[in-house]
Scaffold this motif. Structure first.
Motif, PDB file in Angstrom:
ATOM      1  N   MET A  25      17.975  17.749 105.147  1.00 10.01           N
ATOM      2  CA  MET A  25      17.314  18.859 104.476  1.00 10.01           C
ATOM      3  C   MET A  25      15.825  18.580 104.312  1.00 10.01           C
ATOM      4  N   ILE A  26      15.536  17.348 103.859  1.00  6.82           N
ATOM      5  CA  ILE A  26      14.164  17.030 103.467  1.00  6.82           C
ATOM      6  C   ILE A  26      13.230  16.973 104.681  1.00  6.82           C
ATOM      7  N   VAL A  27      13.704  16.384 105.771  1.00  7.15           N
ATOM      8  CA  VAL A  27      12.814  16.217 106.926  1.00  7.15           C
ATOM      9  C   VAL A  27      12.315  17.565 107.463  1.00  7.15           C
ATOM     10  N   PRO A  28      13.217  18.515 107.765  1.00  6.00           N
ATOM     11  CA  PRO A  28      12.709  19.814 108.247  1.00  6.00           C
ATOM     12  C   PRO A  28      11.844  20.514 107.201  1.00  6.00           C
ATOM     13  N   LEU A  29      12.255  20.358 105.931  1.00  6.23           N
ATOM     14  CA  LEU A  29      11.489  21.033 104.884  1.00  6.23           C
ATOM     15  C   LEU A  29      10.063  20.489 104.846  1.00  6.23           C
ATOM     16  N   CYS A  30       9.955  19.170 104.909  1.00  2.08           N
ATOM     17  CA  CYS A  30       8.623  18.551 104.871  1.00  2.08           C
ATOM     18  C   CYS A  30       7.810  18.947 106.096  1.00  2.08           C
ATOM     19  N   ILE A 271      11.089  29.597  98.480  1.00  4.07           N
ATOM     20  CA  ILE A 271      10.765  29.749  97.057  1.00  4.07           C
ATOM     21  C   ILE A 271      11.462  30.990  96.482  1.00  4.07           C
ATOM     22  N   ILE A 272      11.420  32.079  97.245  1.00  4.73           N
ATOM     23  CA  ILE A 272      12.075  33.304  96.761  1.00  4.73           C
ATOM     24  C   ILE A 272      13.579  33.085  96.610  1.00  4.73           C
ATOM     25  N   ALA A 273      14.179  32.414  97.593  1.00  5.91           N
ATOM     26  CA  ALA A 273      15.621  32.154  97.511  1.00  5.91           C
ATOM     27  C   ALA A 273      15.948  31.344  96.263  1.00  5.91           C
ATOM     28  N   ASN A 274      15.085  30.378  95.943  1.00  6.64           N
ATOM     29  CA  ASN A 274      15.322  29.571  94.751  1.00  6.64           C
ATOM     30  C   ASN A 274      15.172  30.386  93.475  1.00  6.64           C
ATOM     31  N   ILE A 275      14.163  31.279  93.486  1.00  5.38           N
ATOM     32  CA  ILE A 275      13.999  32.133  92.305  1.00  5.38           C
ATOM     33  C   ILE A 275      15.250  32.989  92.120  1.00  5.38           C
ATOM     34  N   VAL A 276      15.726  33.562  93.228  1.00  4.09           N
ATOM     35  CA  VAL A 276      16.939  34.384  93.144  1.00  4.09           C
ATOM     36  C   VAL A 276      18.109  33.542  92.634  1.00  4.09           C
ATOM     37  N   ALA A 277      18.224  32.315  93.152  1.00  2.00           N
ATOM     38  CA  ALA A 277      19.339  31.457  92.750  1.00  2.00           C
ATOM     39  C   ALA A 277      19.279  31.139  91.255  1.00  2.00           C
ATOM     40  N   ILE A 278      18.076  30.784  90.784  1.00  2.00           N
ATOM     41  CA  ILE A 278      17.944  30.458  89.354  1.00  2.00           C
ATOM     42  C   ILE A 278      18.272  31.682  88.508  1.00  2.00           C
TER      43      ILE A 278
END
Ligand SMILES: Nc1ncnc2c1ncn2[C@@H]1O[C@H](COP(=O)(O)OP(=O)(O)O)[C@@H](O)[C@H]1O
Ligand SMILES: [Mg+2]
Lengths: 290, 340
Positions: A25-30, A271-278
């Protein structure tokens, strides 16, 4: 898992898979994060340079961004609404003791096994086609003007197609939940003078709340990234009428070979997906507790 | 009011005849217990009375009116289920209020009824908890509370104590009996436990394979069972049965002696045997005695019984305590018995 020893052992055994998952997860994200700050276009390779937040500025101020942002919300919300309501209805129907119930259940599940591209094509060419489609024939048969689905109501058409794909999933989860409802509770409600409607509102719905929450959370994750159905049917058009964030990023990065801009869009989508998730967890996550 | 009459009631599931024609008159205010082994149809009959199962044939009259096809809610009966069937997402208060709200009782009256039920059943402290946060005994009480606020003409209990531990069961037994005395309402109570039946009932109906073998007060069933099944089912430990050869003029094919009537004697007695396992309960002792040609017999002796494993003993019983059964299991009038 009671003793210190067994806990430590469990941690050690989990360690490799956690590391692997994190790296995955982290490698592609970075990398995405890194690219998003570069002026990186595949048409002009070799002169990548750091340009700060310029990619983000372009992406966020693009009028297409807002259109696709709201389209994403509409798409997710619309499909959720249809699949939850339809799923509850279907689950209740499938729970009745009807002849051949097991076969009906398998049939209902079928759309879920069809690939998104295939089902979108079937809908596009066989059902929603304004000339040859079944709906057009039906419209002509009852004497009204056939609807050109992908030109007149593109987003709604995609919502319908995606709902058709996800309805079985919702129905199946809700059906298992309904089947786990204690029959004696319904009988007690019978004796307590509750009619079918009261039983549904006060006994069945509260019992289903957990399953509904699970369906909402799982579906949201997948619906935020709907892509194939749009690509195959409307290609995001007309204009940006059926473009969602995923599709916008695709047009940005792949169609314009702009890796930097696409990466910035991807980070915004994350970021939007995380906002929706929270937001969802706050709103309904408590249903999953205890 | 709460009299219920069953007339030739039957129930068939598919082609399995679960309830054979049953006739039974349940009087207003009585505590009647349906007792019988598992699977004999007690719950099914109770559910038919409640209206949760259709009646295949026959009639169920409630308070003199035919209620065979009346929907459950209209019968004016309340049921306490084995699983309690509380609504898990509602507080205790809302569980109890549920039937009242459905009946559109005014809120003030609902509050008053909840308060009075909470007082009777000691529910006050946990009215605002969810059923999941209560112990088994407390849930049981909530289920009873939900039943009593409706002021039904009869209560139906389906094995309400079977999920409780032994000591709690004894307490709840007393509480339910107490409640019956307080409310003075008809109660129909299903159990497979003959001790519950004997201790609680005004009258007991003994079920066996879909038929009622005998209806009577606990003492009637104990003293004058109509057949071998009832004799064996009522009483703890179980009655001893001794097969005998029928002789001309005496159709007795089996005699029965309750463990508490069997005595150890110095004289010759009726049977001789060897003491097997001894169970000391403190207040009394159960001796399992192996008698040649008869099999094991159970004997209930005093708490301080001096016998030991392996002792040889002579057994006897008073003539008037020996029951005689014919080959079909029917009880026969007493005749003198002089051993096998
Ligand atoms: N819904 C049903 N369908 C088919 N058979 C049933 C059903 N309910 C109960 N039975 C059968 O009826 C018989 C009596 O059951 P029940 O009344 O529950 O016995 P119990 O005396 O233990 O309460 C059992 O053999 C059971 O298998
Ligand atoms: Mg039962």
């Amino acid at each position: 898992m009671a003793t210190m020893q067994s806990r430590n052992l469990a941690r050690m055994m989990l360690f490799p898979s956690v590391v692997l998952l994190l790296a995955w997860m982290i490698v592609p994200l970075c990398m995405t994060l890194y690219f998003s700050f570069l002026d990186y276009n595949l048409l002009t390779p070799g002169n990548e340079e750091f340009i700060g937040f310029l990619n983000y500025e372009f992406f966020l101020t693009d009028p297409a961004f807002f259109a696709s942002f709201f389209n994403t919300l509409l798409l997710v919300g619309g499909v959720l609404l249809i699949t939850i309501c339809g799923g509850i209805g279907l689950a209740i129907l499938l729970d009745q003791a009807i002849w051949g119930r097991n076969y009906v259940r398998i049939m209902v599940l079928a759309p879920f096994f069809v690939m998104p591209t295939v089902s979108a094509l079937v809908w596009k060419n066989m059902l929603m086609n304004p000339v040859n489609g079944l709906f057009a024939h039906f419209a002509i048969w009852i004497g009204v003007e056939p609807v050109d689905f992908f030109a007149q109501i593109p987003l709604l058409s995609i919502i319908i197609i995606v709902s058709w794909q996800w309805l079985p999933f919702a129905a199946l989860i809700l059906l298992t939940s309904i089947q786990s409802l204690d029959r004696e509770q319904l009988e007690a409600a019978d004796l307590d003078g509750a009619g079918p409607f009261s039983k549904f509102i006060y006994i069945v719905m509260p019992h289903l709340s957990r399953a509904i929450t699970a369906v909402i959370l799982i579906e949201t994750i997948f619906l935020l990234s709907i892509f194939a159905e749009i690509l195959v049917t409307t290609s995001g058009g007309p204009g940006y009428a059926s473009t969602n964030l995923t599709y916008l990023i695709y047009t940005q990065s792949l169609l314009q070979f702009d890796v930097g801009g696409g990466s910035a869009g991807g980070i915004v989508a994350v970021i939007i997906a995380n906002i929706v998730a929270i937001f969802l967890m706050r709103l309904i996550g408590k249903n999953l507790e205890d | 009011m709460g009299s219920i009459t069953l007339k030739q009631v039957t129930k068939t599931f598919g082609d399995v005849n679960v309830i054979k024609p049953i006739d039974l008159q349940i009087h207003d205010g009585e505590f009647i217990v349906f007792v019988g082994p598992s699977g004999c149809g007690k719950s099914t009959l109770l559910r038919m009375i409640a209206g949760l199962e259709d009646t295949t044939s026959g009639n169920i009259d409630i308070d003199g009116k035919d209620a065979t096809n009346t929907p459950p809610a209209k019968r004016g009966l309340a049921m306490v289920f084995q699983s309690y069937a509380l609504y898990p997402h509602m507080s205790v208060r809302n569980n109890i209020a549920f039937p009242l709200k459905r009946a559109k009782v005014p809120p003030a009256e609902i509050e008053a009824k909840i308060a009075s039920a909470a007082k009777i059943l000691n529910l006050g402290d946990y009215l605002d908890r969810k059923p999941g946060q209560l112990s088994g005994g407390q849930r049981q009480r909530v289920a009873i509370g939900r039943a009593i606020v409706r002021q039904p003409s009869a209560f139906l209990f389906d094995e309400p104590l079977s999920n409780l531990d032994a000591s709690l069961r004894v307490n709840m037994r007393l509480e339910i009996s107490e409640l019956h005395k307080t409310l003075d309402t008809t109660m129909i109570y299903v159990t497979h436990d003959q001790v519950e039946a004997m201790t609680m009932a005004d009258r007991i109906a003994v079920f066996n394979a879909g038929v009622i073998e005998q209806v009577g007060t606990p003492l009637e069933l104990y003293q004058t069972p109509v057949n071998r099944f009832v004799a064996g089912f009522i009483g703890s430990p179980k009655m001893n049965f001794i097969e005998v050869e029928p002789v001309d003029g005496n159709p007795t094919s089996c005699v029965g002696v309750r463990p508490e009537h069997l005595k150890v004697t110095q004289d010759k007695g009726l049977w001789t045997g060897k003491v097997g396992v001894i169970e000391h309960l403190g207040s009394e002792t159960f001796l399992h005695i192996h008698v040649d040609g008869v099999g094991p017999l159970t004997l209930k002796a005093d708490g301080d019984c001096p016998l030991k494993y392996g002792d040889n003993v002579n057994l006897t019983a008073p003539q008037n305590k020996i029951m005689h059964f014919d080959a079909a299991g029917k009880t026969l009038p007493p005749t003198p018995f002089s051993g096998n």
